[in-house]
Design a protein around this motif. Structure first.
Motif, mmCIF file in Angstrom:
data_model
loop_
_atom_site.group_PDB
_atom_site.id
_atom_site.type_symbol
_atom_site.label_atom_id
_atom_site.label_comp_id
_atom_site.label_asym_id
_atom_site.label_seq_id
_atom_site.Cartn_x
_atom_site.Cartn_y
_atom_site.Cartn_z
ATOM 1 N N LYS A 18 -8.761 9.429 2.072
ATOM 2 C CA LYS A 18 -7.772 8.755 1.220
ATOM 3 C C LYS A 18 -7.744 7.249 1.483
ATOM 4 C CE LYS A 18 -2.856 8.795 0.099
ATOM 5 N NZ LYS A 18 -1.592 9.486 0.301
ATOM 6 N N GLY A 19 -7.794 6.470 0.396
ATOM 7 C CA GLY A 19 -7.743 5.015 0.500
ATOM 8 C C GLY A 19 -9.102 4.342 0.549
ATOM 9 N N GLU A 60 -23.193 13.868 1.594
ATOM 10 C CA GLU A 60 -21.952 13.842 0.825
ATOM 11 C C GLU A 60 -21.740 15.169 0.117
ATOM 12 O OE1 GLU A 60 -24.147 11.082 -0.303
ATOM 13 O OE2 GLU A 60 -23.238 9.529 0.930
ATOM 14 N N ALA A 61 -20.502 15.648 0.166
ATOM 15 C CA ALA A 61 -20.119 16.823 -0.612
ATOM 16 C C ALA A 61 -19.350 16.325 -1.830
ATOM 17 C CB ALA A 61 -19.253 17.759 0.228
ATOM 18 N N SER A 62 -19.234 17.173 -2.837
ATOM 19 C CA SER A 62 -18.539 16.755 -4.049
ATOM 20 C C SER A 62 -17.040 16.675 -3.808
ATOM 21 C CB SER A 62 -18.851 17.714 -5.200
ATOM 22 O OG SER A 62 -18.325 18.992 -4.935
ATOM 23 N N ILE A 63 -16.380 15.869 -4.627
ATOM 24 C CA ILE A 63 -14.930 15.697 -4.549
ATOM 25 C C ILE A 63 -14.385 15.889 -5.961
ATOM 26 C CG2 ILE A 63 -15.086 13.189 -4.814
ATOM 27 C CD1 ILE A 63 -12.703 12.955 -2.912
ATOM 28 N N HIS A 64 -13.212 16.497 -6.083
ATOM 29 C CA HIS A 64 -12.646 16.785 -7.400
ATOM 30 C C HIS A 64 -12.247 15.484 -8.095
ATOM 31 C CE1 HIS A 64 -10.116 18.642 -10.511
ATOM 32 N NE2 HIS A 64 -10.878 19.714 -10.283
ATOM 33 N N LEU A 65 -12.462 15.431 -9.418
ATOM 34 C CA LEU A 65 -12.184 14.215 -10.179
ATOM 35 C C LEU A 65 -10.713 13.811 -10.128
ATOM 36 C CD1 LEU A 65 -14.395 14.695 -13.372
ATOM 37 C CD2 LEU A 65 -14.854 13.287 -11.379
ATOM 38 N N SER A 66 -9.815 14.777 -9.919
ATOM 39 C CA SER A 66 -8.394 14.445 -9.853
ATOM 40 C C SER A 66 -8.046 13.684 -8.586
ATOM 41 C CB SER A 66 -7.546 15.710 -9.929
ATOM 42 O OG SER A 66 -7.759 16.516 -8.784
ATOM 43 N N ASN A 67 -8.931 13.716 -7.587
ATOM 44 C CA ASN A 67 -8.678 13.046 -6.312
ATOM 45 C C ASN A 67 -9.309 11.663 -6.214
ATOM 46 O OD1 ASN A 67 -7.198 15.233 -5.374
ATOM 47 N ND2 ASN A 67 -9.028 16.251 -4.606
ATOM 48 N N ILE A 68 -9.925 11.195 -7.297
ATOM 49 C CA ILE A 68 -10.486 9.844 -7.320
ATOM 50 C C ILE A 68 -10.011 9.115 -8.567
ATOM 51 C CG2 ILE A 68 -12.533 10.313 -5.911
ATOM 52 C CD1 ILE A 68 -14.174 10.623 -8.405
#
Length: 102
Positions: A18-19, A60-68
């Protein structure tokens, strides 16, 4: 048209990173996920192949679009809207109103 695309500078809104900011390397629209450089790095055991050595690698693993969120010109997160400019649909930063290049 997608709100987050490959090459966008993004800010992580939630999770262990985060950040932090990074650049989108790959987007998976059907799964609503994206790969961001240097974000959500995990360690994986790799079996030896003809081209790659065996061992533990970090990737790198994927991250959900709602978290970026797309980073605005000042580096802060912004939401993305759409506008028609000169007959073309373009992405617009809600925070500043600027057109997002891409």
């Amino acid at each position: 048209m997608q709100k987050i695309r490959k090459g966008d500078k993004v800010v992580v809104l939630a999770g262990k990173d985060k950040g932090r900011t990074g650049e989108v390397v790959r987007v998976l629209p059907k799964e609503d996920r994206a790969f961001v450089s240097g974000i959500n790095v995990v360690k994986r055991h790799q079996r030896q192949t003809q081209t790659q050595e065996a061992g533990i690698i970090a990737k790198e693993a994927s991250i959900h679009l709602s978290n970026i969120a797309v980073a605005d010109k000042d580096g802060k997160p912004t939401r993305v809207g759409f506008k028609v400019v000169d007959g073309k649909k373009v992405r617009v930063a809600k925070r500043s109103g600027d057109v997002i290049d891409g």
